[in-house]
Design a protein around this motif. Sequence first.
Motif, short mmCIF file in Angstrom:
data_model
loop_
_atom_site.label_atom_id
_atom_site.label_comp_id
_atom_site.label_asym_id
_atom_site.label_seq_id
_atom_site.Cartn_x
_atom_site.Cartn_y
_atom_site.Cartn_z
N GLY A 53 0.82 -1.21 0.00
CA GLY A 53 0.00 0.00 0.00
C GLY A 53 0.85 1.26 0.00
O GLY A 53 0.58 2.21 -0.73
N VAL A 54 1.92 1.26 0.81
CA VAL A 54 2.83 2.42 0.85
C VAL A 54 3.53 2.58 -0.49
O VAL A 54 3.64 3.69 -1.03
N ILE A 55 4.01 1.47 -1.06
CA ILE A 55 4.68 1.53 -2.37
C ILE A 55 3.73 2.08 -3.43
O ILE A 55 4.10 2.96 -4.22
N ALA A 56 2.50 1.60 -3.44
CA ALA A 56 1.51 2.06 -4.43
C ALA A 56 1.19 3.54 -4.24
O ALA A 56 1.10 4.30 -5.21
N LEU A 57 1.03 3.97 -2.99
CA LEU A 57 0.73 5.37 -2.71
C LEU A 57 1.85 6.28 -3.20
O LEU A 57 1.60 7.28 -3.88
N PHE A 58 3.09 5.92 -2.90
CA PHE A 58 4.19 6.77 -3.33
C PHE A 58 4.38 6.72 -4.84
O PHE A 58 4.79 7.72 -5.45
N GLY A 59 4.08 5.58 -5.48
CA GLY A 59 4.10 5.54 -6.94
C GLY A 59 3.10 6.52 -7.53
O GLY A 59 3.41 7.26 -8.47
N TYR A 60 1.90 6.56 -6.95
CA TYR A 60 0.87 7.51 -7.39
C TYR A 60 1.34 8.94 -7.17
O TYR A 60 1.26 9.79 -8.07
N LEU A 61 1.83 9.24 -5.96
CA LEU A 61 2.25 10.61 -5.65
C LEU A 61 3.42 11.06 -6.52
O LEU A 61 3.47 12.22 -6.94
N ASN A 62 4.35 10.16 -6.81
CA ASN A 62 5.47 10.52 -7.68
C ASN A 62 4.97 10.89 -9.07
O ASN A 62 5.43 11.86 -9.66
N ARG A 63 4.03 10.12 -9.60
CA ARG A 63 3.49 10.43 -10.92
C ARG A 63 2.69 11.74 -10.91
O ARG A 63 2.78 12.54 -11.83
N TRP A 64 1.90 11.94 -9.87
CA TRP A 64 1.12 13.17 -9.73
C TRP A 64 2.06 14.38 -9.68
O TRP A 64 1.89 15.34 -10.42
N ASN A 65 3.03 14.32 -8.78
CA ASN A 65 3.94 15.45 -8.61
C ASN A 65 4.77 15.71 -9.87
O ASN A 65 5.04 16.86 -10.20
N ASP A 66 5.14 14.67 -10.59
CA ASP A 66 5.87 14.85 -11.83
C ASP A 66 4.98 15.51 -12.88
O ASP A 66 5.40 16.45 -13.56
N SER A 67 3.75 15.05 -13.00
CA SER A 67 2.82 15.62 -13.99
C SER A 67 2.49 17.07 -13.68
O SER A 67 2.37 17.89 -14.60
N MET A 68 2.35 17.40 -12.42
CA MET A 68 1.97 18.75 -12.00
C MET A 68 3.18 19.65 -11.79
O MET A 68 3.02 20.84 -11.51
N ALA A 69 4.39 19.10 -11.92
CA ALA A 69 5.64 19.85 -11.65
C ALA A 69 5.54 20.55 -10.30
O ALA A 69 5.86 21.73 -10.16
N THR A 70 5.12 19.81 -9.30
CA THR A 70 4.94 20.34 -7.95
C THR A 70 6.23 20.97 -7.44
O THR A 70 7.31 20.40 -7.60
N THR A 71 6.12 22.13 -6.83
CA THR A 71 7.27 22.82 -6.26
C THR A 71 7.84 22.00 -5.10
O THR A 71 7.09 21.49 -4.27
N GLY A 97 23.28 12.44 -10.26
CA GLY A 97 22.76 13.23 -11.36
C GLY A 97 21.43 13.91 -11.09
O GLY A 97 20.83 14.48 -12.00
N TRP A 98 20.94 13.89 -9.86
CA TRP A 98 19.65 14.49 -9.52
C TRP A 98 19.72 16.00 -9.69
O TRP A 98 20.70 16.65 -9.34
N THR A 99 18.64 16.56 -10.24
CA THR A 99 18.45 18.01 -10.29
C THR A 99 16.99 18.30 -9.96
O THR A 99 16.14 17.40 -10.00
N ARG A 100 16.68 19.56 -9.69
CA ARG A 100 15.29 19.95 -9.43
C ARG A 100 14.43 19.77 -10.66
O ARG A 100 13.22 19.62 -10.55
N GLY A 101 15.04 19.85 -11.81
CA GLY A 101 14.28 19.72 -13.05
C GLY A 101 13.17 20.75 -13.14
O GLY A 101 13.37 21.93 -12.86
N LYS A 102 11.98 20.29 -13.46
CA LYS A 102 10.85 21.21 -13.65
C LYS A 102 10.18 21.61 -12.34
O LYS A 102 9.24 22.38 -12.33
N HIS A 103 10.66 21.10 -11.21
CA HIS A 103 10.03 21.34 -9.92
C HIS A 103 10.60 22.59 -9.25
O HIS A 103 11.16 22.55 -8.17
N VAL A 104 10.42 23.73 -9.91
CA VAL A 104 10.97 24.99 -9.40
C VAL A 104 9.89 25.86 -8.84
O VAL A 104 8.73 25.69 -9.09
#
Length: 69
Positions: free
Chosen positions: A27-45, A62-69
């Motif tokens: 359940g935790v894995i599924a929730l975070f998978g959902y949240l990661n996709r949501w935040n990526d799609s919305m470019a959450t700050t 190689g991590w960067t903030r990317g579009k999450h500014v």
Amino acid sequence: MPNAVDAGLQARLREHWDDGEIVEILGVIALFGYLNRWNDSMATTLEEGAEESGRQWLAHEGWTRGKHV
């Protein structure tokens, strides 16, 4: 995305956890998978603390903030 949980992995999980605990883990894995996709799609700050952790622990990979500014 295909799920990679097969009979072997299920058997290994059951060596350490009961069915209720496995449900909670998944359940935790599924929730975070959902949240990661949501935040990526919305470019959450990113919050300041999350950005600092990313720089500290992930920048060398190689991590960067990317579009999450």
